[in-house]
Enzyme design. Structure first.
Site, PDB file in Angstrom:
ATOM      1  N   ASP A 278      -5.707  -6.774   5.756  1.00 36.72           N
ATOM      2  CA  ASP A 278      -6.880  -6.187   5.130  1.00 36.72           C
ATOM      3  C   ASP A 278      -7.862  -7.279   4.711  1.00 36.72           C
ATOM      4  OD1 ASP A 278      -8.659  -4.486   3.912  1.00 36.72           O
ATOM      5  OD2 ASP A 278      -7.261  -3.705   2.438  1.00 36.72           O
TER       6      ASP A 278
ATOM      7  N   ASP B 146     -11.560  -8.625   6.907  1.00 41.75           N
ATOM      8  CA  ASP B 146     -12.869  -8.595   6.251  1.00 41.75           C
ATOM      9  C   ASP B 146     -13.492  -9.981   6.221  1.00 41.75           C
ATOM     10  OD1 ASP B 146     -12.592  -5.929   5.846  1.00 41.75           O
ATOM     11  OD2 ASP B 146     -12.657  -5.980   3.663  1.00 41.75           O
TER      12      ASP B 146
ATOM     13  N   LYS C 146       3.769 -15.264   4.381  1.00 39.02           N
ATOM     14  CA  LYS C 146       3.915 -16.144   3.222  1.00 39.02           C
ATOM     15  C   LYS C 146       5.406 -16.361   2.998  1.00 39.02           C
ATOM     16  CE  LYS C 146       1.947 -18.482  -0.137  1.00 39.02           C
ATOM     17  NZ  LYS C 146       1.291 -19.767   0.164  1.00 39.02           N
TER      18      LYS C 146
ATOM     19  N   TYR D 265       0.817  -1.210   0.000  1.00 37.29           N
ATOM     20  CA  TYR D 265       0.000   0.000   0.000  1.00 37.29           C
ATOM     21  C   TYR D 265       0.853   1.264   0.000  1.00 37.29           C
ATOM     22  CZ  TYR D 265      -3.986  -3.007   1.149  1.00 37.29           C
ATOM     23  OH  TYR D 265      -4.959  -3.972   1.122  1.00 37.29           O
TER      24      TYR D 265
ATOM     25  N   ASP E 235      -2.544 -18.345   3.202  1.00 38.98           N
ATOM     26  CA  ASP E 235      -3.583 -19.137   2.552  1.00 38.98           C
ATOM     27  C   ASP E 235      -4.191 -20.146   3.518  1.00 38.98           C
ATOM     28  OD1 ASP E 235      -1.058 -20.272   2.530  1.00 38.98           O
ATOM     29  OD2 ASP E 235      -1.230 -21.136   0.526  1.00 38.98           O
TER      30      ASP E 235
END
Length: 351
Positions: free
Chosen positions: A241, A245, A185, A135, A217
């Site tokens: 993020d 959610d 990851k 970001y 994952d």
């Protein structure tokens, strides 16, 4: 005690108004100062984060934020789009730690996308780093040697950025069940390998916290398979993020999740922070009374606790929300018929 109120766009003003009503009902003598942000600020002042708004935020003990996002502004240059306001606030106010609690309230077990017996076990806190990752990394467009357009976003973290968010997460775990899961990851990303290495180093300072690691994952899968296994989760900006959610639907609705964005600055009462519901501006339902203000009200409770040192008041607000939900006062997002104002009224009555 001073709170900057930045309602923003879409349903932001509606849900923020209900949270303000709750704050005022507490009778704590808190000074509230409103300021425009997002698309509303761009239309009025030509920028989503005007200097005056930023100064009002800086002069406060905490910021109550609604939501930003306006379809009318989608064609603007990226630096002028409403969403840049929240990124700008996080950067300018050095808010690097995002706390997103996810817990199923009594009576909402059947509203989760998961089986009730699975959903009822959810009580976790996601600690998301806010100032790094793709970001805020270098980004842009370029042309490849064969003439194709190519977009790129650089993911990066410095050791100090990982270390400071790790400390926040370990301290949070100390105040809960003492378990921290670091999500990365590291099997394919060098950024994640550094993340994991630094988190392991910081763990030596917190022998009372059990540290585990999980690839993102797998974490996404486990969050719907067995969410009760998680206590505190710490992860980077992009992964956080997405996972936060996802957690919102595990507890029933994105209209139920509050968040706090904290930095290192201390006020006379606590830690300065920005507090917001995790949902967006939802312009398609704005002005219709369909928005659920619970997440914003719960965000106000987090503000009271973390930035104003008003733990008792925060407990009262959270208890009032829980009682309203248990009594069946539900918004449209949870299959109920209560409108935005009626939900606010119900919380005030129980307060």
């Amino acid at each position: 005690m001073k709170i900057a109120v930045l309602p923003g766009d879409g349903i932001g003003p509606e849900v923020t108004q209900e949270a303000v009503r709750v704050i005022e009902a507490l009778g704590l003598g808190i000074e509230l100062k409103h300021a425009p942000v997002g698309g509303a600020a761009y239309k009025a002042y030509g920028h989503p984060l005007p200097p005056e708004t930023l100064e009002i935020a800086r002069a406060s003990d905490g910021v109550l934020f609604g939501a930003v996002g306006d379809p009318d502004c989608d064609s603007l240059d990226r630096h002028l789009r409403p969403e840049q306001a929240i990124l700008g606030l996080r950067k300018e106010l050095v808010l690097f730690a995002n706390l997103r609690p996810a817990k199923v309230f009594k009576g909402l077990e059947d509203h989760s996308a998961l089986r009730p017996e699975v959903a009822s076990a959810i009580d976790l806190l996601i600690v998301r780093e806010l100032n790094g990752d793709v970001y805020f990394g270098e980004k842009g467009f370029r042309t490849t040697p064969n003439g194709e357009r190519e977009g790129y976003d650089i993911m990066s973290y410095s050791e100090s950025e990982v270390r400071r968010i790790a400390h926040v997460a370990f301290r949070a775990a100390q105040g809960r069940a003492g378990r921290l899961c670091s999500v990365d990851k590291a099997n394919v990303l060098e950024t994640s390998q550094l993340w994991r290495d630094v988190v392991i180093e910081v763990a030596k300072e917190y022998p009372d916290v059990a540290l585990s690691h999980m690839y993102v994952d797998n974490a996404a899968m486990q969050l719907v398979r067995n969410p009760g296994q998680f206590d505190v989760v710490v992860t980077g900006n992009l992964f956080g993020d997405i996972l936060s959610d996802q957690a919102s639907m595990c507890v029933g609705s994105i209209g139920m999740l509050a968040s706090a964005s904290l930095g290192e600055r201390q006020t006379d009462y606590g830690t300065f922070g920005l507090y917001e519901p995790i949902h967006g501006s939802a312009p398609d339902i704005a002005g219709q009374g369909l928005a659920n203000p619970m997440a914003t009200i719960l965000s106000a409770a987090m503000l009271l606790r973390h930035s104003l040192g008003q733990d008792a008041a925060a407990d009262r607000v959270e208890a009032a929300v829980a009682k309203a939900l248990e009594d069946g006062v539900l918004g449209r997002d949870l299959g109920g018929n209560a409108n935005t104002t009626e939900i606010g009224d119900a919380v005030l009555e129980r307060l």
